[in-house]
Scaffold this active site. Structure first.
Site: not given
Length: 306
Positions: A71, A223
Site C-alpha cells: 500500500y 464495490g
C-alpha cells in the site's frame, strides 16, 4: 445520524485468536493518495492530515488497522504513516497486514511471491511498521489454487515468532479448509457488500461464522472498481438512508456488520469527517425489513446471495 459522540465500541467486539478488536476498524489502502487505489492518476494525501486521521481513529476506539507493505504511492507508504502516527503503539492496537502480491519501487506490479519469498515480505512489513513481530498476516491469494505451500511457509514464520496469527484473503471455501489443516485461521478477507458478492462469497461468510473465524469484507462501501467514489445509489438504499438520517456509506457498513457477529468492517479514508461517519455506522441498526430490501438489491443484480 450524529457521529461526534460515537466510538468504535458501539459496533461490539470480536476476537482474532487471543486479540480482541472492535468490529469497526480502519483500512489503510486509500490513506496514501487521492483517487482510486493503485491508480496512475493520483496525488498524495497530505502527510499531516493522514497522520491526524490515524490518530483520530485510535481516539475513536479503532483498535484494528488493516494495511500492507504494497500500500504505497510515489510519496507515501501506509505502513510508514501508521508507524509515524501511532508508534509507540497502544497495547490494544491490532495491526493486520497481508502478503502475496508484490510491487517494485516504482509501484509496478511484479510476480506474486513464491513460498521462499514470503519471509522477505513479512520482514519488510515488520521494518516499515517498526515492530518485532506482526499481529496478523493474511495470505492474499490470486485464484482458486492450492494454498498449502504458501500458507505452510507463513506457518513456519509463526512458529518462529515473527507472526502471531494467520489469516487469508480473496479465497474460496476449499482454500480455507486446506489452510486450517496446516495452522489456525483467525480471519478471512473477501469482497463483500450490497451488490458486491462473487460466487461462493455467501458460503465463505457462513463457513467463517460456523468456525468462529472473523469475516472481514473489503469493497463493502464502494464495490470493486468504484474505490474512488460510490457513484449513484439505488432508490431503495436512499429510502433507508433518509429513514435513519444517515449516509449511503453508513447504511452499507451497517448492512455488512449485520450479516453476523463475526463480521468486521475496515472502511478506509483520508478524510477526517468520513472517518467519524464510518465509525458512527457501527451504532446504526437496520430493521429486518430494511435488511431484506437491501439484500434484494444484490439479488436483482445477479449477485450470489442466500
Amino acid at each position: 445520524m450524529t457521529s461526534h459522540s460515537l466510538t468504535a465500541a458501539a459496533a461490539g467486539t470480536w476476537r482474532l485468536g487471543d486479540l480482541t478488536v472492535n468490529r469497526i476498524g480502519f483500512g489503510a489502502m486509500r490513506l496514501t493518495q487521492n483517487g482510486a487505489a493503485f491508480s496512475d492518476e493520483r496525488t498524495p494525501h497530505d502527510r499531516d492530515r493522514a497522520v491526524a486521521v490515524l490518530r483520530r481513529a485510535v481516539e475513536l476506539g479503532v483498535n484494528h488497522i488493516d494495511t500492507a507493505a504494497f500500500y504505497f504511492s510515489p510519496l507515501r507508504s501506509a505502513n510508514e504513516l501508521i508507524n509515524r502516527a501511532l508508534g509507540p503503539y497502544p497495547d490494544d492496537l491490532v495491526i493486520t497486514t497481508k502478503v502475496g502480491p508484490g510491487r517494485g519501487p516504482s509501484g509496478d506490479w511484479i510476480d506474486w511471491a513464491r513460498p521462499e519469498q514470503l519471509r522477505g515480505q513479512v520482514q519488510e512489513n515488520i521494518r516499515q511498521l517498526g515492530r518485532d513481530h506482526l499481529d496478523v498476516v493474511n495470505l492474499r491469494m490470486n485464484g482458486n489454487r492450492p494454498v498449502s505451500e504458501l500458507f505452510g511457509a507463513l506457518a513456519e514464520l509463526r512458529e518462529e515468532g515473527l507472526i502471531r496469527h494467520l489469516g487469508l484473503s480473496n479465497v474460496w471455501p476449499e482454500q480455507i479448509t486446506e489452510a486450517r489443516a496446516i495452522a489456525p485461521v483467525v480471519c478471512v478477507q473477501n469482497p463483500y457488500g450490497i451488490g458486491e458478492r462473487r460466487a461462493g462469497s455467501q458460503e465463505v461468510l457462513r463457513m467463517c461464522g460456523e468456525l468462529g473465524i472473523a469475516f472481514v469484507p473489503f469493497y463493502a462501501i464502494a464495490g470493486a472498481g468504484r474505490e474512488s467514489g460510490a457513484g449513484a445509489e439505488h432508490e431503495a438504499l436512499l429510502d433507508v438512508v433518509r429513514a435513519h438520517d444517515a449516509s449511503p456509506a453508513q447504511v452499507r457498513l451497517a448492512w455488512t456488520l449485520q450479516q453476523g457477529p463475526h463480521v468486521l468492517a475496515i472502511p478506509g479514508t483520508g478524510n477526517p469527517a468520513h472517518l467519524e461517519a464510518n465509525v458512527a455506522a457501527g451504532a446504526l441498526r437496520l430493521t429486518d425489513e430494511e435488511m431484506a430490501r437491501l439484500t434484494a438489491l444484490g439479488q436483482a443484480a445477479g449477485a450470489d446471495v442466500a
